[in-house]
Design a protein around this motif. Sequence first.
Motif, mmCIF file in Angstrom:
data_model
loop_
_atom_site.group_PDB
_atom_site.id
_atom_site.type_symbol
_atom_site.label_atom_id
_atom_site.label_comp_id
_atom_site.label_asym_id
_atom_site.label_seq_id
_atom_site.Cartn_x
_atom_site.Cartn_y
_atom_site.Cartn_z
ATOM 1 N N SER A 9 0.850 -1.183 0.000
ATOM 2 C CA SER A 9 0.000 0.000 0.000
ATOM 3 C C SER A 9 0.890 1.239 0.000
ATOM 4 C CB SER A 9 -0.937 -0.017 1.207
ATOM 5 O OG SER A 9 -0.204 -0.079 2.405
ATOM 6 N N GLY A 10 0.281 2.390 0.124
ATOM 7 C CA GLY A 10 1.040 3.628 0.059
ATOM 8 C C GLY A 10 1.277 4.037 -1.380
ATOM 9 N N PRO A 11 2.011 5.130 -1.595
ATOM 10 C CA PRO A 11 2.252 5.621 -2.954
ATOM 11 C C PRO A 11 2.953 4.595 -3.852
ATOM 12 C CG PRO A 11 2.891 7.275 -1.342
ATOM 13 C CD PRO A 11 2.561 6.035 -0.579
ATOM 14 N N ALA A 12 3.949 3.901 -3.319
ATOM 15 C CA ALA A 12 4.674 2.920 -4.135
ATOM 16 C C ALA A 12 3.762 1.764 -4.526
ATOM 17 C CB ALA A 12 5.891 2.396 -3.381
ATOM 18 N N GLY A 13 2.953 1.287 -3.599
ATOM 19 C CA GLY A 13 2.032 0.197 -3.900
ATOM 20 C C GLY A 13 0.968 0.604 -4.896
ATOM 21 N N LEU A 14 0.477 1.832 -4.765
ATOM 22 C CA LEU A 14 -0.533 2.329 -5.693
ATOM 23 C C LEU A 14 0.024 2.408 -7.111
ATOM 24 C CD1 LEU A 14 -3.340 3.528 -6.200
ATOM 25 C CD2 LEU A 14 -2.369 5.761 -5.705
ATOM 26 N N LEU A 15 1.195 3.009 -7.246
ATOM 27 C CA LEU A 15 1.796 3.115 -8.579
ATOM 28 C C LEU A 15 2.136 1.744 -9.145
ATOM 29 C CD1 LEU A 15 4.073 6.227 -8.080
ATOM 30 C CD2 LEU A 15 2.062 6.052 -9.548
ATOM 31 N N TYR A 16 2.660 0.856 -8.311
ATOM 32 C CA TYR A 16 3.031 -0.481 -8.771
ATOM 33 C C TYR A 16 1.807 -1.262 -9.248
ATOM 34 C CZ TYR A 16 5.118 -5.082 -8.959
ATOM 35 O OH TYR A 16 5.539 -6.309 -9.385
ATOM 36 N N SER A 17 0.665 -1.042 -8.601
ATOM 37 C CA SER A 17 -0.537 -1.767 -9.009
ATOM 38 C C SER A 17 -1.030 -1.338 -10.395
ATOM 39 C CB SER A 17 -1.645 -1.587 -7.974
ATOM 40 O OG SER A 17 -2.092 -0.253 -7.933
ATOM 41 N N TRP A 18 -0.667 -0.133 -10.825
ATOM 42 C CA TRP A 18 -1.108 0.355 -12.127
ATOM 43 C C TRP A 18 -0.082 0.134 -13.238
ATOM 44 C CZ3 TRP A 18 -5.969 0.953 -13.083
ATOM 45 C CH2 TRP A 18 -6.836 1.271 -12.058
ATOM 46 N N VAL A 19 0.987 -0.606 -12.980
ATOM 47 C CA VAL A 19 1.993 -0.884 -14.011
ATOM 48 C C VAL A 19 1.395 -1.618 -15.215
ATOM 49 C CG1 VAL A 19 4.081 -2.242 -14.476
ATOM 50 C CG2 VAL A 19 4.020 -0.655 -12.555
ATOM 51 N N PRO A 20 0.489 -2.600 -15.044
ATOM 52 C CA PRO A 20 -0.107 -3.214 -16.247
ATOM 53 C C PRO A 20 -0.819 -2.208 -17.143
ATOM 54 C CG PRO A 20 -0.515 -4.594 -14.344
ATOM 55 C CD PRO A 20 0.081 -3.308 -13.824
ATOM 56 N N LEU A 21 -1.455 -1.203 -16.549
ATOM 57 C CA LEU A 21 -2.100 -0.163 -17.368
ATOM 58 C C LEU A 21 -1.052 0.640 -18.127
ATOM 59 C CD1 LEU A 21 -4.551 1.418 -18.341
ATOM 60 C CD2 LEU A 21 -4.337 2.838 -16.300
ATOM 61 N N ALA A 22 0.084 0.913 -17.497
ATOM 62 C CA ALA A 22 1.152 1.650 -18.186
ATOM 63 C C ALA A 22 1.630 0.874 -19.407
ATOM 64 C CB ALA A 22 2.313 1.913 -17.236
ATOM 65 N N GLY A 23 1.794 -0.427 -19.254
ATOM 66 C CA GLY A 23 2.184 -1.259 -20.396
ATOM 67 C C GLY A 23 1.119 -1.259 -21.485
ATOM 68 N N VAL B 191 4.994 5.910 -20.163
ATOM 69 C CA VAL B 191 6.402 6.028 -19.777
ATOM 70 C C VAL B 191 6.543 6.779 -18.454
ATOM 71 C CG1 VAL B 191 8.594 7.132 -20.414
ATOM 72 C CG2 VAL B 191 7.344 5.792 -22.097
ATOM 73 N N ALA B 192 5.760 7.837 -18.265
ATOM 74 C CA ALA B 192 5.814 8.594 -17.006
ATOM 75 C C ALA B 192 5.408 7.723 -15.829
ATOM 76 C CB ALA B 192 4.916 9.824 -17.096
ATOM 77 N N LEU B 193 4.347 6.948 -15.985
ATOM 78 C CA LEU B 193 3.897 6.066 -14.907
ATOM 79 C C LEU B 193 4.949 5.006 -14.577
ATOM 80 C CD1 LEU B 193 1.732 5.128 -12.937
ATOM 81 C CD2 LEU B 193 0.645 3.897 -14.799
ATOM 82 N N LEU B 194 5.547 4.416 -15.597
ATOM 83 C CA LEU B 194 6.603 3.423 -15.369
ATOM 84 C C LEU B 194 7.838 4.059 -14.704
ATOM 85 C CD1 LEU B 194 6.444 1.318 -18.637
ATOM 86 C CD2 LEU B 194 5.814 0.579 -16.338
#
Length: 161
Positions: free
Chosen positions: A110-124, A151-154
Amino acid sequence: MPAVTSSQSAFAALRFGRLAAMGTVAGLILVAGVWASWGTAQHVMLGKGREQGTMIVRTCSDGRCSGPYTPVSAGSRARARVTIDQSVAVKKGRTYTVTVKPGSDDVVRSGPAGLLYSWVPLAGALLLASVVVAGGLRLTRAAWAMAGTGVALLTVTFLLL
Protein backbone atom coordinates in the motif's frame (compact mmCIF):
# COMPACT_ATOMS: atom_id res chain seq x y z
CA MET A 1 -22.19 17.06 -58.72
CA PRO A 2 -20.39 13.95 -59.92
CA ALA A 3 -21.69 10.54 -58.93
CA VAL A 4 -19.77 8.50 -56.39
CA THR A 5 -17.88 5.75 -58.09
CA SER A 6 -17.71 2.24 -56.77
CA SER A 7 -13.97 2.58 -56.07
CA GLN A 8 -14.59 5.64 -53.90
CA SER A 9 -17.29 3.89 -51.89
CA ALA A 10 -15.10 0.78 -51.54
CA PHE A 11 -12.24 2.96 -50.28
CA ALA A 12 -14.57 4.62 -47.76
CA ALA A 13 -15.84 1.24 -46.55
CA LEU A 14 -12.29 -0.10 -46.14
CA ARG A 15 -11.23 3.03 -44.30
CA PHE A 16 -14.20 2.75 -41.95
CA GLY A 17 -13.44 -0.95 -41.39
CA ARG A 18 -9.81 -0.18 -40.55
CA LEU A 19 -10.80 2.56 -38.13
CA ALA A 20 -13.41 0.34 -36.45
CA ALA A 21 -11.03 -2.63 -36.17
CA MET A 22 -8.08 -0.63 -34.84
CA GLY A 23 -10.32 1.35 -32.46
CA THR A 24 -11.66 -1.94 -31.10
CA VAL A 25 -8.16 -3.39 -30.69
CA ALA A 26 -6.90 -0.26 -28.91
CA GLY A 27 -9.95 -0.24 -26.66
CA LEU A 28 -9.52 -3.92 -25.78
CA ILE A 29 -5.85 -3.38 -24.92
CA LEU A 30 -6.74 -0.52 -22.58
CA VAL A 31 -9.59 -2.45 -20.96
CA ALA A 32 -7.25 -5.41 -20.40
CA GLY A 33 -4.70 -3.08 -18.78
CA VAL A 34 -7.29 -1.64 -16.41
CA TRP A 35 -8.64 -5.12 -15.65
CA ALA A 36 -5.16 -6.46 -14.84
CA SER A 37 -4.36 -3.45 -12.65
CA TRP A 38 -7.66 -3.32 -10.80
CA GLY A 39 -7.14 -6.73 -9.15
CA THR A 40 -4.45 -5.19 -6.95
CA ALA A 41 -5.30 -1.49 -7.16
CA GLN A 42 -8.75 -1.92 -5.61
CA HIS A 43 -7.21 -3.08 -2.33
CA VAL A 44 -4.84 -0.12 -2.25
CA MET A 45 -7.22 2.59 -3.47
CA LEU A 46 -10.26 1.46 -1.49
CA GLY A 47 -8.36 0.84 1.73
CA LYS A 48 -10.90 2.28 4.17
CA GLY A 49 -12.38 -0.50 6.24
CA ARG A 50 -9.69 -2.96 5.19
CA GLU A 51 -6.98 -4.31 7.43
CA GLN A 52 -3.80 -2.30 7.06
CA GLY A 53 -0.42 -2.77 8.68
CA THR A 54 3.20 -3.70 8.07
CA MET A 55 4.86 -6.88 6.95
CA ILE A 56 8.45 -7.99 7.43
CA VAL A 57 9.54 -10.27 4.58
CA ARG A 58 11.23 -13.33 6.10
CA THR A 59 11.23 -16.00 3.37
CA CYS A 60 10.73 -16.09 -0.39
CA SER A 61 10.18 -19.12 -2.61
CA ASP A 62 8.13 -20.11 -5.66
CA GLY A 63 7.23 -16.50 -6.49
CA ARG A 64 5.75 -15.77 -3.05
CA CYS A 65 7.22 -14.11 0.03
CA SER A 66 5.93 -14.48 3.56
CA GLY A 67 6.44 -13.01 7.00
CA PRO A 68 4.70 -11.69 10.10
CA TYR A 69 2.03 -9.00 9.90
CA THR A 70 1.69 -6.20 12.46
CA PRO A 71 -1.63 -4.30 12.35
CA VAL A 72 -1.86 -0.53 12.18
CA SER A 73 -5.58 0.00 11.53
CA ALA A 74 -8.35 -0.46 14.06
CA GLY A 75 -9.99 -3.90 13.91
CA SER A 76 -7.00 -5.53 12.27
CA ARG A 77 -5.41 -8.53 13.97
CA ALA A 78 -1.78 -9.61 14.06
CA ARG A 79 -0.86 -12.63 11.96
CA ALA A 80 2.18 -14.86 12.27
CA ARG A 81 2.34 -15.33 8.50
CA VAL A 82 0.96 -13.44 5.51
CA THR A 83 2.04 -13.80 1.89
CA ILE A 84 2.76 -11.34 -0.89
CA ASP A 85 3.72 -11.88 -4.53
CA GLN A 86 7.47 -11.78 -5.02
CA SER A 87 8.48 -9.11 -7.49
CA VAL A 88 11.11 -6.46 -7.96
CA ALA A 89 9.15 -4.44 -5.41
CA VAL A 90 9.61 -6.98 -2.57
CA LYS A 91 12.96 -7.89 -1.03
CA LYS A 92 13.76 -10.29 1.78
CA GLY A 93 14.42 -8.62 5.15
CA ARG A 94 12.56 -5.40 4.38
CA THR A 95 9.42 -4.02 6.00
CA TYR A 96 6.49 -2.87 3.84
CA THR A 97 3.17 -1.18 4.49
CA VAL A 98 0.49 -3.55 3.26
CA THR A 99 -3.26 -4.04 2.97
CA VAL A 100 -4.77 -7.46 3.64
CA LYS A 101 -7.03 -8.86 0.92
CA PRO A 102 -10.44 -9.57 2.50
CA GLY A 103 -10.97 -13.15 3.63
CA SER A 104 -7.37 -14.26 3.19
CA ASP A 105 -3.83 -13.99 4.48
CA ASP A 106 -2.64 -12.45 1.21
CA VAL A 107 -1.43 -8.85 1.24
CA VAL A 108 -0.59 -6.17 -1.31
CA ARG A 109 1.74 -3.21 -0.92
CA SER A 110 0.00 0.00 0.00
CA GLY A 111 1.04 3.63 0.06
CA PRO A 112 2.25 5.62 -2.95
CA ALA A 113 4.67 2.92 -4.13
CA GLY A 114 2.03 0.20 -3.90
CA LEU A 115 -0.53 2.33 -5.69
CA LEU A 116 1.80 3.11 -8.58
CA TYR A 117 3.03 -0.48 -8.77
CA SER A 118 -0.54 -1.77 -9.01
CA TRP A 119 -1.11 0.36 -12.13
CA VAL A 120 1.99 -0.88 -14.01
CA PRO A 121 -0.11 -3.21 -16.25
CA LEU A 122 -2.10 -0.16 -17.37
CA ALA A 123 1.15 1.65 -18.19
CA GLY A 124 2.18 -1.26 -20.40
CA ALA A 125 -1.24 -1.27 -22.04
CA LEU A 126 -0.93 2.46 -22.74
CA LEU A 127 2.40 1.89 -24.46
CA LEU A 128 1.05 -0.99 -26.55
CA ALA A 129 -2.17 0.82 -27.44
CA SER A 130 -0.22 3.91 -28.49
CA VAL A 131 1.37 1.88 -31.29
CA VAL A 132 -2.07 0.76 -32.48
CA VAL A 133 -3.45 4.30 -32.25
CA ALA A 134 -0.52 5.75 -34.18
CA GLY A 135 -0.31 3.07 -36.86
CA GLY A 136 -3.89 1.91 -37.21
CA LEU A 137 -5.88 5.03 -36.42
CA ARG A 138 -3.23 7.54 -37.53
CA LEU A 139 -3.82 9.71 -34.48
CA THR A 140 -0.22 10.59 -33.72
CA ARG A 141 -0.87 13.25 -31.09
CA ALA A 142 -3.14 10.95 -29.10
CA ALA A 143 -0.60 8.15 -29.49
CA TRP A 144 2.22 10.35 -28.18
CA ALA A 145 0.06 11.40 -25.23
CA MET A 146 -0.72 7.76 -24.41
CA ALA A 147 2.91 6.69 -24.74
CA GLY A 148 4.09 9.65 -22.65
CA THR A 149 1.62 8.80 -19.90
CA GLY A 150 2.70 5.15 -19.91
CA VAL A 151 6.40 6.03 -19.78
CA ALA A 152 5.81 8.59 -17.01
CA LEU A 153 3.90 6.07 -14.91
CA LEU A 154 6.60 3.42 -15.37
CA THR A 155 9.38 5.91 -14.58
CA VAL A 156 7.76 7.26 -11.41
CA THR A 157 7.01 3.71 -10.25
CA PHE A 158 10.61 2.65 -10.87
CA LEU A 159 11.93 5.63 -8.94
CA LEU A 160 9.63 5.03 -5.94
CA LEU A 161 10.37 1.32 -5.69
